[in-house]
Design a protein around this motif. Structure first.
Motif, PDB file in Angstrom:
ATOM      1  N   LYS A   1     -11.154 -11.752  -8.041  1.00 31.35           N
ATOM      2  CA  LYS A   1     -10.297 -12.660  -6.788  1.00 31.35           C
ATOM      3  C   LYS A   1      -8.630 -12.073  -6.671  1.00 31.35           C
ATOM      4  O   LYS A   1      -8.527 -12.579  -5.397  1.00 31.35           O
ATOM      5  N   SER A   2      -8.531 -11.794  -7.217  1.00 38.79           N
ATOM      6  CA  SER A   2      -6.875 -10.539  -6.080  1.00 38.79           C
ATOM      7  C   SER A   2      -7.793  -9.307  -5.823  1.00 38.79           C
ATOM      8  O   SER A   2      -6.907  -9.521  -4.341  1.00 38.79           O
TER       9      SER A   2
ATOM     10  N   SER B   1     -14.216 -13.128  -3.834  1.00 40.38           N
ATOM     11  CA  SER B   1     -14.644 -14.558  -5.021  1.00 40.38           C
ATOM     12  C   SER B   1     -16.458 -15.041  -4.366  1.00 40.38           C
ATOM     13  O   SER B   1     -16.512 -16.428  -5.645  1.00 40.38           O
TER      14      SER B   1
ATOM     15  N   LYS C   1      -5.066  -3.169  -1.709  1.00 40.86           N
ATOM     16  CA  LYS C   1      -5.163  -3.746  -3.131  1.00 40.86           C
ATOM     17  C   LYS C   1      -4.672  -2.180  -3.547  1.00 40.86           C
ATOM     18  O   LYS C   1      -5.141  -1.572  -3.363  1.00 40.86           O
TER      19      LYS C   1
ATOM     20  N   SER D   1       3.942  -3.236 -12.535  1.00 36.18           N
ATOM     21  CA  SER D   1       2.535  -4.358 -11.518  1.00 36.18           C
ATOM     22  C   SER D   1       3.488  -4.424 -10.589  1.00 36.18           C
ATOM     23  O   SER D   1       2.990  -5.798  -9.211  1.00 36.18           O
TER      24      SER D   1
ATOM     25  N   SER E   1       2.824  -4.031  -2.677  1.00 36.54           N
ATOM     26  CA  SER E   1       2.019  -5.238  -3.231  1.00 36.54           C
ATOM     27  C   SER E   1       2.316  -5.091  -5.518  1.00 36.54           C
ATOM     28  O   SER E   1       1.466  -5.718  -5.804  1.00 36.54           O
TER      29      SER E   1
ATOM     30  N   CYS F   1      -2.075  -4.661  -9.311  1.00 42.56           N
ATOM     31  CA  CYS F   1      -3.074  -6.001  -9.602  1.00 42.56           C
ATOM     32  C   CYS F   1      -4.084  -6.132 -10.420  1.00 42.56           C
ATOM     33  O   CYS F   1      -4.505  -6.966 -11.357  1.00 42.56           O
TER      34      CYS F   1
END
Length: 513
Positions: A395-396, A400, A444, A493, A501, A504
């Motif tokens: 999901k991150s 999804s 990410k 994190s 960011s 994750c």
């Protein structure tokens, strides 16, 4: 090697004379003598083996039921001319570290015979006796936590200038050919009351059979045992001798089935499974025998010779079209129950066996409290938690949508591990309809933890994971940790002040402990 050939007879025409090859003793003579036997191979020499002062100190300062192999260690130190020795202990044995270190320093090299008797016993050990060390110059006790066999820290020992590392309490999971300095593994076998363990197993299953008959209103039968217990006996490396002995005692009682006063009879059949390269019956937290529920138990009970004979008979029967009298997996009509009997003082190693064999019942005997308990592991819950963690990473990463299989959608709850791995690691261009790569601000980041505790971390796996993630458009950072601390990972994190960011998800390349 000494070779002798018989002279050919005048009447002999075609058949060649046999060659007889005899291997010389390492002492340089084919005859056996006390001097050559004392210096050959791994034989402990008399000045160590017959040292009454050494035996007295061992018996009065170390527990009698623990075999620390002090004599063997001293001989290895002297035989390798080690002057800087490192000792590594697991947490449960660190209380004996100073005592063992004092014994090694006091007795190594101190009682060697006079110089003329110190002749080299091998080609690689030819230095004159005058150049050999007179004592251990330094002895280091490694203080880092040691969880298992993969924690052998030969790299730290070399950094300390040591020329020999003695690792206690674990098996040879890391081969001696892979260490950077010579290493000696000492298993520290512990002597336990095996008969008490066998008696506990007998009483437990007799009582269960008695209760079962009372609940079903059945009566005992005089034709034979009411139930056969197929036991897979395992344990940790400290109890490997006790594991084999327990299996032998259970099998020795099989001819005369264990019975109670009410006539209930139980027959035991025991094997010692093996997960190579570990020794038979040995189990680690990461390695355990698997597939025990589907094992052909009757075949496993046979010796290698009997197994070969059985295969020959089956092959001969198949060739002649006859009926095989011993078909594989043949059993009688007596009810059978297959269980795991585990000898250990904790659950960590047993959990590996329960995860590998989730359908088998597990009984653990604690040799210190002398109790037999039934252990359970929530395998379904463990897999659910792991799946939820993987789905959270998906999901991150923006993955999804459920996978399509056969033209229809499949819910994520029923996807198998391969589906999830493929969906996470499939190329970036296949996951996104747009061919434009994501900007650096939107990419990410995943963290990869390389374990530095001993030999846990594998740089090859690290490099493979890093290249896979980079090819999928995922940034990575590498963190070296001897142990994982959640607060430290939480700090790493968090999003950075420059707009990053943060991490994750984390991937660990080390022991799961």
């Amino acid at each position: 090697i000494m070779t002798t050939e018989a002279e050919p007879s005048a009447a002999s025409t075609t058949k060649a004379a046999p060659r007889i090859i005899r291997r010389k003793k390492k002492g340089g003579s084919t005859t056996t003598s006390s001097s050559s036997a004392s210096t050959s191979g791994n034989d402990i020499p008399p000045h160590i083996q017959n040292n009454t002062q050494l035996h007295h100190i061992i018996s009065t300062t170390l527990p009698k039921d623990y075999d620390f192999e002090i004599l063997k260690t001293i001989w290895r130190i002297e035989n390798s001319n080690a002057q800087h020795v490192a000792l590594q202990f697991p947490e449960g044995l660190t209380m004996y570290a100073s005592t063992i270190g004092d014994i090694l320093v006091k007795f190594a090299y101190r009682f060697q015979p006079a110089a003329p008797s110190l002749q080299p016993s091998s080609e690689e050990n030819k230095e004159p006796p005058s150049t050999r060390p007179k004592a251990i110059q330094s002895l280091s006790i490694l203080g880092d936590v040691t969880y298992g066999a993969c924690c052998i820290d030969d790299l730290s020992a070399r950094a300390l200038g040591c020329d020999l590392l003695v690792h206690y309490g674990h098996s040879c999971l890391v081969p001696l050919t892979c260490t950077v300095i010579p290493c000696l593994y000492v298993f520290v076998e512990i002597r336990v009351d095996v008969q008490h363990m066998v008696d506990c197993v007998h009483m437990t299953f007799l009582q269960e059979e008695k209760d079962r008959r009372q609940n079903t209103s059945q009566e005992g039968s005089d034709d034979g045992p009411a139930r056969i217990i197929e036991a897979c006996v395992m344990g940790t490396v400290q109890f490997r001798s006790a594991v084999i002995e327990a299996a032998q005692r259970l099998n020795s009682d099989a001819d005369s089935s264990t019975s109670s006063s009410e006539g209930d009879e139980i027959k035991f059949q025991a094997i010692v499974p093996q997960a190579k390269p570990l020794s038979p019956g040995e189990t680690l937290g990461c390695t355990a025998p698997s597939g025990l529920a589907q094992l052909d138990f009757q075949d496993a009970l046979l010796s290698p010779r009997e197994r070969r004979e059985r295969k020959k008979q089956a092959a001969a029967a198949a060739a002649t079209g006859a009926v095989d009298n011993f078909p594989a997996g043949s059993i009688d009509s007596i009810p059978r129950e297959r269980v795991m009997l585990f000898l250990a003082d904790g659950r960590f190693h047993l959990e590996a066996a329960m995860i590998s064999n989730p359908t088998l019942r597990a009984l653990r005997y604690d040799p210190y409290s002398k109790t037999l308990t039934e252990e359970r592991y929530e395998t379904v819950k463990m897999k659910r938690l792991r799946r939820e963690a993987i789905m959270a990473v998906r999901k991150s990463l923006g993955i999804s949508d459920p996978l399509k299989r056969g033209g229809g959608s499949v819910a994520s709850s029923v996807q198998d591990g391969d589906d999830i791995a493929n969906s996470v690691l499939q190329p970036q261009q296949q996951r996104s309809s747009s061919s434009r790569p994501p900007s650096s601000a939107n990419r990410k980041t995943m963290g990869i933890i390389l374990g530095t505790l001993g030999r846990q971390g594998n740089p090859a796996i690290l490099s493979r994971l890093r290249s896979l993630l980079h090819s999928r458009g995922i940034q990575t950072i590498i963190v070296l940790l001897s142990e994982i601390f959640p607060k430290k990972l939480e700090m790493l994190s968090k999003p950075t002040s420059s707009g990053g960011s943060g991490v994750c998800a984390w991937v660990q390349v080390a022991c799961p402990r």
